[in-house]
Design a protein around this motif. Sequence first.
Motif, PDB file in Angstrom:
ATOM      1  N   THR A 109       0.846  -1.192   0.000  1.00  0.00           N
ATOM      2  CA  THR A 109       0.000   0.000   0.000  1.00  0.00           C
ATOM      3  C   THR A 109       0.878   1.238   0.000  1.00  0.00           C
ATOM      4  O   THR A 109       2.080   1.168   0.274  1.00  0.00           O
ATOM      5  CB  THR A 109      -0.923   0.022   1.235  1.00  0.00           C
ATOM      6  OG1 THR A 109      -0.118  -0.014   2.425  1.00  0.00           O
ATOM      7  CG2 THR A 109      -1.887  -1.149   1.221  1.00  0.00           C
ATOM      8  N   GLY A 110       0.261   2.367  -0.299  1.00  0.00           N
ATOM      9  CA  GLY A 110       0.984   3.629  -0.292  1.00  0.00           C
ATOM     10  C   GLY A 110       1.815   3.804  -1.547  1.00  0.00           C
ATOM     11  O   GLY A 110       1.728   3.044  -2.517  1.00  0.00           O
ATOM     12  N   ILE A 111       2.660   4.822  -1.525  1.00  0.00           N
ATOM     13  CA  ILE A 111       3.518   5.138  -2.664  1.00  0.00           C
ATOM     14  C   ILE A 111       4.761   4.265  -2.606  1.00  0.00           C
ATOM     15  O   ILE A 111       5.478   4.271  -1.617  1.00  0.00           O
ATOM     16  CB  ILE A 111       3.897   6.630  -2.660  1.00  0.00           C
ATOM     17  CG1 ILE A 111       2.639   7.493  -2.767  1.00  0.00           C
ATOM     18  CG2 ILE A 111       4.849   6.943  -3.802  1.00  0.00           C
ATOM     19  CD1 ILE A 111       2.911   8.971  -2.655  1.00  0.00           C
ATOM     20  N   CYS A 112       4.997   3.510  -3.685  1.00  0.00           N
ATOM     21  CA  CYS A 112       6.160   2.626  -3.751  1.00  0.00           C
ATOM     22  C   CYS A 112       6.686   2.657  -5.186  1.00  0.00           C
ATOM     23  O   CYS A 112       6.054   2.103  -6.092  1.00  0.00           O
ATOM     24  CB  CYS A 112       5.789   1.205  -3.339  1.00  0.00           C
ATOM     25  SG  CYS A 112       7.202   0.067  -3.392  1.00  0.00           S
ATOM     26  N   PRO A 113       7.828   3.285  -5.445  1.00  0.00           N
ATOM     27  CA  PRO A 113       8.378   3.325  -6.810  1.00  0.00           C
ATOM     28  C   PRO A 113       8.695   1.950  -7.364  1.00  0.00           C
ATOM     29  O   PRO A 113       8.549   1.715  -8.573  1.00  0.00           O
ATOM     30  CB  PRO A 113       9.644   4.169  -6.650  1.00  0.00           C
ATOM     31  CG  PRO A 113       9.440   4.954  -5.389  1.00  0.00           C
ATOM     32  CD  PRO A 113       8.621   4.075  -4.504  1.00  0.00           C
ATOM     33  N   VAL A 114       9.116   1.016  -6.489  1.00  0.00           N
ATOM     34  CA  VAL A 114       9.450  -0.329  -6.961  1.00  0.00           C
ATOM     35  C   VAL A 114       8.208  -1.029  -7.464  1.00  0.00           C
ATOM     36  O   VAL A 114       8.208  -1.636  -8.555  1.00  0.00           O
ATOM     37  CB  VAL A 114      10.112  -1.129  -5.832  1.00  0.00           C
ATOM     38  CG1 VAL A 114      10.390  -2.568  -6.278  1.00  0.00           C
ATOM     39  CG2 VAL A 114      11.394  -0.457  -5.380  1.00  0.00           C
ATOM     40  N   ARG A 115       7.134  -0.991  -6.698  1.00  0.00           N
ATOM     41  CA  ARG A 115       5.879  -1.625  -7.124  1.00  0.00           C
ATOM     42  C   ARG A 115       5.351  -0.981  -8.399  1.00  0.00           C
ATOM     43  O   ARG A 115       4.884  -1.671  -9.312  1.00  0.00           O
ATOM     44  CB  ARG A 115       4.843  -1.509  -6.000  1.00  0.00           C
ATOM     45  CG  ARG A 115       3.561  -2.296  -6.298  1.00  0.00           C
ATOM     46  CD  ARG A 115       2.526  -2.159  -5.209  1.00  0.00           C
ATOM     47  NE  ARG A 115       1.856  -0.874  -5.261  1.00  0.00           N
ATOM     48  CZ  ARG A 115       1.961   0.066  -4.320  1.00  0.00           C
ATOM     49  NH1 ARG A 115       2.712  -0.151  -3.271  1.00  0.00           N
ATOM     50  NH2 ARG A 115       1.321   1.198  -4.423  1.00  0.00           N
ATOM     51  N   TYR A 119       4.747  -3.020 -11.993  1.00  0.00           N
ATOM     52  CA  TYR A 119       3.443  -3.027 -12.663  1.00  0.00           C
ATOM     53  C   TYR A 119       3.536  -2.352 -14.036  1.00  0.00           C
ATOM     54  O   TYR A 119       2.824  -2.733 -14.972  1.00  0.00           O
ATOM     55  CB  TYR A 119       2.399  -2.335 -11.796  1.00  0.00           C
ATOM     56  CG  TYR A 119       1.768  -3.259 -10.785  1.00  0.00           C
ATOM     57  CD1 TYR A 119       0.751  -4.130 -11.148  1.00  0.00           C
ATOM     58  CD2 TYR A 119       2.184  -3.269  -9.459  1.00  0.00           C
ATOM     59  CE1 TYR A 119       0.158  -4.989 -10.228  1.00  0.00           C
ATOM     60  CE2 TYR A 119       1.619  -4.125  -8.531  1.00  0.00           C
ATOM     61  CZ  TYR A 119       0.603  -4.984  -8.919  1.00  0.00           C
ATOM     62  OH  TYR A 119       0.044  -5.834  -8.005  1.00  0.00           O
ATOM     63  N   SER A 120       4.414  -1.359 -14.168  1.00  0.00           N
ATOM     64  CA  SER A 120       4.614  -0.730 -15.466  1.00  0.00           C
ATOM     65  C   SER A 120       5.227  -1.716 -16.451  1.00  0.00           C
ATOM     66  O   SER A 120       4.827  -1.779 -17.623  1.00  0.00           O
ATOM     67  CB  SER A 120       5.508   0.508 -15.302  1.00  0.00           C
ATOM     68  OG  SER A 120       5.773   1.103 -16.560  1.00  0.00           O
TER      69      SER A 120
END
Length: 249
Positions: A109-115, A119-120
């Motif tokens: 949850t929250g802001i995670c650049p890795v996640r 997903y990108s």
Amino acid sequence: MDDVEIASVGQFQTLVRYNNPVLVVKHPDKKGAPLTELEMKRPQTAGALLDTKKETDEILNSILPPRCWEEDGQLWQQSVSSTPATRQDVINLQEMLDTRLQQTQARETGICPVRRELYSQCFDEIIRQVTINCSERGLLLLRIRDEIAMSMEAYETLYCSSVAFGMRKALQAHEEKEMLRDRVKTLEQDKEALEEIISDMKMKQEQAERRNAELRASEEKKFTEEITFLKKTNAQLKAQLEGITAPKK
């Protein structure tokens, strides 16, 4: 090759399926090798199937540009795969996504650049799979991907602006708070000085009242003694006057 990615081999951990790397440029001192291995493998006959595959490859390269890197003076290129995906490939993609999320310890949850990056990459792989079967659908998904990316950039810009604005306001509030503290300290000092002045004035007032009371009591005593003396003198003079003016028998 202005539209290709230049990166190191260690950065090529992605969920998007790519072809095997091909040698693009060799070092000048190593002669005798062909310029590109891709041209050697290219068929010399032209047909509808080849044109369709070529068009699909061009669309895939425009959506997901080839990535290049240099190793031992040689330039390697790796383009995205044009092999159609099966149902098992989609299942494997989902499993790879879950595995990479666990390996990188991405936040759920929250802001995670890795996640977000994973997903990108997964979305890019889905675009690749869809584009092979229907290029129009793939281009539409590309527009959606770009729109999402622009929206995210706008949100990031807005977030950074709001954070900067909040920081400025916090610093301004801190400065104003310090100014108010200094003002309160100055007023307290002024108050203490005024209280000392009031205390001195009260002391002087009490001393003045005490002196005035003593002076008034002294004056009253003096006036009383003077009145008593005058009355006594008046009585004596009156008795003498009566004795002088009284008829002799």
